[in-house]
Scaffold this active site. Structure first.
Site, PDB file in Angstrom:
ATOM      1  N   GLY A 183       1.463 -23.043  -3.205  1.00  0.00           N
ATOM      2  CA  GLY A 183       0.821 -23.015  -1.885  1.00  0.00           C
ATOM      3  C   GLY A 183       1.203 -21.848  -1.004  1.00  0.00           C
ATOM      4  O   GLY A 183       1.127 -21.948   0.222  1.00  0.00           O
ATOM      5  N   SER A 184       1.553 -20.694  -1.604  1.00  0.00           N
ATOM      6  CA  SER A 184       1.915 -19.564  -0.737  1.00  0.00           C
ATOM      7  C   SER A 184       0.687 -18.980  -0.032  1.00  0.00           C
ATOM      8  O   SER A 184       0.777 -18.557   1.129  1.00  0.00           O
ATOM      9  CB  SER A 184       2.686 -18.486  -1.496  1.00  0.00           C
ATOM     10  OG  SER A 184       1.851 -17.788  -2.384  1.00  0.00           O
ATOM     11  N   ASN A 185      -0.456 -18.974  -0.690  1.00  0.00           N
ATOM     12  CA  ASN A 185      -1.678 -18.522   0.003  1.00  0.00           C
ATOM     13  C   ASN A 185      -2.071 -19.508   1.105  1.00  0.00           C
ATOM     14  O   ASN A 185      -2.524 -19.097   2.180  1.00  0.00           O
ATOM     15  CB  ASN A 185      -2.815 -18.320  -0.988  1.00  0.00           C
ATOM     16  CG  ASN A 185      -2.726 -16.969  -1.674  1.00  0.00           C
ATOM     17  OD1 ASN A 185      -2.939 -15.939  -1.046  1.00  0.00           O
ATOM     18  ND2 ASN A 185      -2.358 -16.964  -2.944  1.00  0.00           N
TER      19      ASN A 185
ATOM     20  N   MET B  24      -6.252 -25.142  -9.579  1.00  0.00           N
ATOM     21  CA  MET B  24      -6.389 -24.737 -10.976  1.00  0.00           C
ATOM     22  C   MET B  24      -7.298 -25.637 -11.805  1.00  0.00           C
ATOM     23  O   MET B  24      -7.141 -25.713 -13.015  1.00  0.00           O
ATOM     24  CB  MET B  24      -5.008 -24.602 -11.622  1.00  0.00           C
ATOM     25  CG  MET B  24      -4.085 -23.620 -10.908  1.00  0.00           C
ATOM     26  SD  MET B  24      -4.780 -21.969 -10.603  1.00  0.00           S
ATOM     27  CE  MET B  24      -4.421 -21.192 -12.167  1.00  0.00           C
ATOM     28  N   ARG B  25      -8.238 -26.337 -11.169  1.00  0.00           N
ATOM     29  CA  ARG B  25      -9.205 -27.057 -12.003  1.00  0.00           C
ATOM     30  C   ARG B  25     -10.609 -26.582 -11.667  1.00  0.00           C
ATOM     31  O   ARG B  25     -10.870 -26.122 -10.554  1.00  0.00           O
ATOM     32  CB  ARG B  25      -9.067 -28.577 -11.909  1.00  0.00           C
ATOM     33  CG  ARG B  25      -9.352 -29.227 -10.607  1.00  0.00           C
ATOM     34  CD  ARG B  25      -9.250 -30.756 -10.682  1.00  0.00           C
ATOM     35  NE  ARG B  25     -10.467 -31.376 -11.203  1.00  0.00           N
ATOM     36  CZ  ARG B  25     -11.558 -31.603 -10.490  1.00  0.00           C
ATOM     37  NH1 ARG B  25     -11.636 -31.262  -9.226  1.00  0.00           N
ATOM     38  NH2 ARG B  25     -12.614 -32.180 -11.054  1.00  0.00           N
TER      39      ARG B  25
ATOM     40  N   LEU C  43     -14.469 -26.903 -10.829  1.00  0.00           N
ATOM     41  CA  LEU C  43     -15.303 -27.852 -10.084  1.00  0.00           C
ATOM     42  C   LEU C  43     -16.649 -27.998 -10.791  1.00  0.00           C
ATOM     43  O   LEU C  43     -17.137 -27.057 -11.420  1.00  0.00           O
ATOM     44  CB  LEU C  43     -15.498 -27.333  -8.664  1.00  0.00           C
ATOM     45  CG  LEU C  43     -14.189 -27.282  -7.855  1.00  0.00           C
ATOM     46  CD1 LEU C  43     -14.311 -26.320  -6.687  1.00  0.00           C
ATOM     47  CD2 LEU C  43     -13.812 -28.681  -7.365  1.00  0.00           C
TER      48      LEU C  43
ATOM     49  N   HIS D 187      -8.670 -14.957  -6.292  1.00  0.00           N
ATOM     50  CA  HIS D 187      -8.378 -14.767  -7.717  1.00  0.00           C
ATOM     51  C   HIS D 187      -7.535 -13.496  -7.878  1.00  0.00           C
ATOM     52  O   HIS D 187      -7.850 -12.476  -7.269  1.00  0.00           O
ATOM     53  CB  HIS D 187      -9.684 -14.643  -8.508  1.00  0.00           C
ATOM     54  CG  HIS D 187      -9.452 -14.445  -9.965  1.00  0.00           C
ATOM     55  ND1 HIS D 187      -9.051 -15.472 -10.793  1.00  0.00           N
ATOM     56  CD2 HIS D 187      -9.505 -13.325 -10.741  1.00  0.00           C
ATOM     57  CE1 HIS D 187      -8.886 -15.000 -12.020  1.00  0.00           C
ATOM     58  NE2 HIS D 187      -9.160 -13.705 -12.009  1.00  0.00           N
TER      59      HIS D 187
ATOM     60  N   SER E 270      -9.154 -10.658  -5.406  1.00  0.00           N
ATOM     61  CA  SER E 270     -10.500 -10.778  -4.846  1.00  0.00           C
ATOM     62  C   SER E 270     -10.652 -12.141  -4.194  1.00  0.00           C
ATOM     63  O   SER E 270     -10.148 -13.135  -4.713  1.00  0.00           O
ATOM     64  CB  SER E 270     -11.559 -10.690  -5.966  1.00  0.00           C
ATOM     65  OG  SER E 270     -11.375  -9.540  -6.766  1.00  0.00           O
TER      66      SER E 270
ATOM     67  N   GLU F 111      -2.469 -10.577  -1.598  1.00  0.00           N
ATOM     68  CA  GLU F 111      -3.259 -11.819  -1.466  1.00  0.00           C
ATOM     69  C   GLU F 111      -3.038 -12.443  -0.084  1.00  0.00           C
ATOM     70  O   GLU F 111      -3.976 -12.935   0.552  1.00  0.00           O
ATOM     71  CB  GLU F 111      -2.856 -12.840  -2.538  1.00  0.00           C
ATOM     72  CG  GLU F 111      -3.288 -12.470  -3.942  1.00  0.00           C
ATOM     73  CD  GLU F 111      -3.000 -13.587  -4.944  1.00  0.00           C
ATOM     74  OE1 GLU F 111      -3.309 -14.753  -4.666  1.00  0.00           O
ATOM     75  OE2 GLU F 111      -2.450 -13.284  -6.024  1.00  0.00           O
TER      76      GLU F 111
HETATM   77  C1  GAR Z   1      -2.334 -17.039  -6.671  1.00  0.00           C
HETATM   78  O1  GAR Z   1      -1.871 -15.842  -7.240  1.00  0.00           O
HETATM   79  C2  GAR Z   1      -3.836 -17.180  -6.848  1.00  0.00           C
HETATM   80  O2  GAR Z   1      -4.517 -15.956  -6.733  1.00  0.00           O
HETATM   81  C3  GAR Z   1      -3.904 -17.712  -8.243  1.00  0.00           C
HETATM   82  O3  GAR Z   1      -2.854 -18.646  -8.331  1.00  0.00           O
HETATM   83  C4  GAR Z   1      -1.811 -18.252  -7.455  1.00  0.00           C
HETATM   84  C5  GAR Z   1      -1.485 -19.414  -6.552  1.00  0.00           C
HETATM   85  O4  GAR Z   1      -0.325 -19.153  -5.813  1.00  0.00           O
HETATM   86  N1  GAR Z   1      -5.170 -18.321  -8.498  1.00  0.00           N
HETATM   87  C6  GAR Z   1      -5.754 -18.347  -9.692  1.00  0.00           C
HETATM   88  O5  GAR Z   1      -5.253 -17.861 -10.688  1.00  0.00           O
HETATM   89  C7  GAR Z   1      -7.100 -19.029  -9.722  1.00  0.00           C
HETATM   90  N2  GAR Z   1      -7.708 -18.884 -10.999  1.00  0.00           N
HETATM   91  P1  GAR Z   1      -0.009 -19.967  -4.484  1.00  0.00           P
HETATM   92  O6  GAR Z   1      -0.088 -21.466  -4.853  1.00  0.00           O
HETATM   93  O7  GAR Z   1       1.386 -19.574  -4.114  1.00  0.00           O
HETATM   94  O8  GAR Z   1      -1.029 -19.591  -3.445  1.00  0.00           O
END
Ligand code: GAR
Length: 209
Positions: free
Chosen positions: A12-14, A90-91, A93, A109, A136, A174
């Site tokens: 969940g850092s984003n 990560m699933r 939809l 992504h 992106s 990101e």
């Molecule tokens: C992030 O790097 C995101 O871009 C990637 O997972 C990570 C989640 O990190 N997403 C994907 O690969 C989607 N296919 P976070 O939980 O710390 O935000």
């Protein structure tokens, strides 16, 4: 302010970067809920600790993908979500879900799409001999990582970079890119029309980091 729900699966850092951005009262969106498909996601606890409604909707509780997506849809409707941000969700939809939320559903992504859809993007960029990589934010359609691109962040690949070094630098970008892209969508400056992302009132640099 637009009502935003964030979907996560893990760290969940984003999500954290989006929540932080909304701390500025002039930011055009507010996070009204966080939903995870994994009850143990670190990000769920972090969101609750910040006073944000956070809950898990996991596959164990539903007979199939369609039923889970219907539950997700009901929860988003209850929360009166205007925009839904996938942040490490990560699933995949179902098309019924992505069609219903089309234009309101965005994802981050870790690659310069349309290159490197799917997993293991950093290694694949290094292995391909790329000199640039990045991330992106795009509108979500039924095609995995295939929806129209809203904004991109560019990260040079340095000689000697390994996956973890590169991943760290991409993640930093990101955390800047997602708040920028959500702002564009919340302000109506990035919209999805006829399967394309249309930017208005934004120069090329307004959608690039
Ligand atoms: C992030 O790097 C995101 O871009 C990637 O997972 C990570 C989640 O990190 N997403 C994907 O690969 C989607 N296919 P976070 O939980 O710390 O935000």
């Amino acid at each position: 302010r637009k009502r935003v729900v964030i979907l996560i699966s893990g760290r969940g850092s984003n999500m954290g970067a989006l929540i932080e951005a909304t701390g500025d009262p002039s930011y055009p969106a507010n996070i009204v809920g966080v939903i995870s498909d994994n009850a143990d996601a670190k990000g769920l606890k972090a969101a609750s600790a910040l006073g944000i409604e956070a809950k898990a909707i996991t596959k164990a509780d539903y007979p199939d993908k369609a039923a889970l997506d219907r539950a997700l849809d009901e929860e988003l409707t209850r929360l009166q979500a205007d925009i839904v941000c996938l942040a490490g969700y990560m699933r995949l939809l179902t098309p019924a879900f992505t069609e219903k939320w089309a234009g309101k559903l965005i994802n981050i992504h870790p690659s310069l799409l349309p290159l490197f859809k799917g997993l293991d993007t950093h290694n694949r960029a290094i292995e391909a001999g790329m000199r640039v990589h990045g991330c992106s934010v795009h509108f979500v359609t039924a095609e995995m990582d295939g929806g129209p691109i809203i904004a991109q962040g560019v990260v040079p690949i340095a000689p000697g970079d390994d996956e973890s070094k590169l991943a760290r630098r991409v993640l930093e970008v990101e955390h800047k890119l997602y708040p920028l892209a959500l702002r564009l969508v919340a302000e109506g400056k990035a919209r999805m029309e006829n399967g394309r992302a249309v930017l208005t009132g934004v120069g090329a640099e307004g959608a690039l980091i």
